[in-house]
Design a protein around this motif. Structure first.
Motif, PDB file in Angstrom:
ATOM      1  N   ILE A 196       0.846  -1.191   0.000  1.00  0.00           N
ATOM      2  CA  ILE A 196       0.000   0.000   0.000  1.00  0.00           C
ATOM      3  C   ILE A 196       0.883   1.243   0.000  1.00  0.00           C
ATOM      4  O   ILE A 196       1.658   1.448   0.932  1.00  0.00           O
ATOM      5  CB  ILE A 196      -0.916   0.015   1.246  1.00  0.00           C
ATOM      6  CG1 ILE A 196      -1.685  -1.313   1.368  1.00  0.00           C
ATOM      7  CG2 ILE A 196      -1.868   1.203   1.188  1.00  0.00           C
ATOM      8  CD1 ILE A 196      -2.394  -1.492   2.699  1.00  0.00           C
ATOM      9  N   LEU A 198      -9.772   2.935  -5.371  1.00  0.00           N
ATOM     10  CA  LEU A 198      -9.518   4.087  -4.505  1.00  0.00           C
ATOM     11  C   LEU A 198      -8.702   5.152  -5.238  1.00  0.00           C
ATOM     12  O   LEU A 198      -8.972   6.340  -5.119  1.00  0.00           O
ATOM     13  CB  LEU A 198      -8.809   3.643  -3.218  1.00  0.00           C
ATOM     14  CG  LEU A 198      -9.678   2.822  -2.254  1.00  0.00           C
ATOM     15  CD1 LEU A 198      -8.824   2.190  -1.163  1.00  0.00           C
ATOM     16  CD2 LEU A 198     -10.771   3.691  -1.636  1.00  0.00           C
ATOM     17  N   TYR A 251      -9.370  -1.929   7.755  1.00  0.00           N
ATOM     18  CA  TYR A 251      -9.202  -0.762   6.889  1.00  0.00           C
ATOM     19  C   TYR A 251      -7.967  -0.930   5.996  1.00  0.00           C
ATOM     20  O   TYR A 251      -8.005  -0.615   4.802  1.00  0.00           O
ATOM     21  CB  TYR A 251      -9.116   0.520   7.727  1.00  0.00           C
ATOM     22  CG  TYR A 251      -9.265   1.771   6.882  1.00  0.00           C
ATOM     23  CD1 TYR A 251     -10.483   2.084   6.290  1.00  0.00           C
ATOM     24  CD2 TYR A 251      -8.190   2.626   6.669  1.00  0.00           C
ATOM     25  CE1 TYR A 251     -10.625   3.225   5.506  1.00  0.00           C
ATOM     26  CE2 TYR A 251      -8.328   3.768   5.896  1.00  0.00           C
ATOM     27  CZ  TYR A 251      -9.541   4.055   5.314  1.00  0.00           C
ATOM     28  OH  TYR A 251      -9.677   5.180   4.534  1.00  0.00           O
ATOM     29  N   MET A 261      -2.337   5.764   1.715  1.00  0.00           N
ATOM     30  CA  MET A 261      -2.696   5.729   3.142  1.00  0.00           C
ATOM     31  C   MET A 261      -2.951   7.137   3.654  1.00  0.00           C
ATOM     32  O   MET A 261      -3.898   7.371   4.403  1.00  0.00           O
ATOM     33  CB  MET A 261      -1.570   5.078   3.959  1.00  0.00           C
ATOM     34  CG  MET A 261      -1.413   3.591   3.722  1.00  0.00           C
ATOM     35  SD  MET A 261      -0.030   2.914   4.673  1.00  0.00           S
ATOM     36  CE  MET A 261      -0.598   3.158   6.371  1.00  0.00           C
ATOM     37  N   TYR A 283      -6.204   8.733   2.311  1.00  0.00           N
ATOM     38  CA  TYR A 283      -7.392   8.037   2.835  1.00  0.00           C
ATOM     39  C   TYR A 283      -7.277   7.796   4.342  1.00  0.00           C
ATOM     40  O   TYR A 283      -7.886   6.872   4.878  1.00  0.00           O
ATOM     41  CB  TYR A 283      -7.611   6.705   2.109  1.00  0.00           C
ATOM     42  CG  TYR A 283      -8.285   6.870   0.768  1.00  0.00           C
ATOM     43  CD1 TYR A 283      -9.649   7.113   0.682  1.00  0.00           C
ATOM     44  CD2 TYR A 283      -7.550   6.808  -0.409  1.00  0.00           C
ATOM     45  CE1 TYR A 283     -10.267   7.279  -0.548  1.00  0.00           C
ATOM     46  CE2 TYR A 283      -8.173   6.974  -1.646  1.00  0.00           C
ATOM     47  CZ  TYR A 283      -9.525   7.213  -1.703  1.00  0.00           C
ATOM     48  OH  TYR A 283     -10.140   7.381  -2.919  1.00  0.00           O
ATOM     49  N   LEU A 301      -7.845  -0.932   1.974  1.00  0.00           N
ATOM     50  CA  LEU A 301      -6.933  -0.102   1.180  1.00  0.00           C
ATOM     51  C   LEU A 301      -6.120  -0.967   0.222  1.00  0.00           C
ATOM     52  O   LEU A 301      -5.923  -0.602  -0.937  1.00  0.00           O
ATOM     53  CB  LEU A 301      -5.978   0.689   2.083  1.00  0.00           C
ATOM     54  CG  LEU A 301      -6.548   1.867   2.869  1.00  0.00           C
ATOM     55  CD1 LEU A 301      -5.453   2.516   3.711  1.00  0.00           C
ATOM     56  CD2 LEU A 301      -7.188   2.895   1.951  1.00  0.00           C
ATOM     57  N   GLN A 335      -7.167  -0.889  -3.961  1.00  0.00           N
ATOM     58  CA  GLN A 335      -6.280   0.205  -4.382  1.00  0.00           C
ATOM     59  C   GLN A 335      -6.679   0.860  -5.692  1.00  0.00           C
ATOM     60  O   GLN A 335      -6.730   2.082  -5.790  1.00  0.00           O
ATOM     61  CB  GLN A 335      -4.854  -0.313  -4.548  1.00  0.00           C
ATOM     62  CG  GLN A 335      -4.076  -0.387  -3.264  1.00  0.00           C
ATOM     63  CD  GLN A 335      -2.633  -0.749  -3.511  1.00  0.00           C
ATOM     64  OE1 GLN A 335      -1.915  -0.025  -4.174  1.00  0.00           O
ATOM     65  NE2 GLN A 335      -2.222  -1.875  -2.977  1.00  0.00           N
TER      66      GLN A 335
END
Length: 130
Positions: free
Chosen positions: A28, A100, A89, A33, A36, A93, A97
């Motif tokens: 990630i 998002l 969470y 991160m 979000y 994520l 990905q």
């Protein structure tokens, strides 16, 4: 609910690598991160109060603090440290990905902003402390 078996902060590539006990493994990006972050500073205090984050491409995680057995609290290089990232969470994520990123880019476009624009400086009261 999956639990992490391994968490590695990669400073050079700016990704958090996390492996879960169901076999899933995600890389990630710190930027994802950060934009979000599940904090009031980013998410606001209700629907429609989200604060669009920009200029976070080069942000790094300075420290990663465990919170109980359910979350971590990263301290980002821009001073942001109020987001509690639960295992659920982080899984979201990692697994979502692409969607998002698309959502983030759409929100940037709608606001007429670029990923690398500086964040506006807030005057007066804000809802976070250091």
């Amino acid at each position: 609910m999956a639990s992490p078996t391994e968490i590695t902060v990669h400073q050079q590539s700016r990704v958090l690598e996390i492996a879960f006990d169901d076999g899933a493994r995600f890389r990630i990006p710190f930027e994802l991160m950060r934009v979000y972050s599940p904090s009031a500073e980013v998410m606001g205090h209700g629907p429609g109060q989200e604060v669009l984050q920009t200029g976070k491409r080069d942000v790094v995680i300075m420290a990663l603090e465990p919170v109980g057995h359910y979350a971590v609290r990263p301290e980002f290089s821009d001073g942001h440290a109020s987001g509690l990232f639960s295992w659920d969470y982080l899984y979201k994520l990692g697994s979502q990905q692409d969607a998002l990123w698309r959502d983030y880019e759409a929100r940037l476009a709608a606001a007429g902003k670029g990923r690398d624009d500086a964040m506006p400086v807030k005057a007066g009261g804000s809802c976070h402390s250091h």
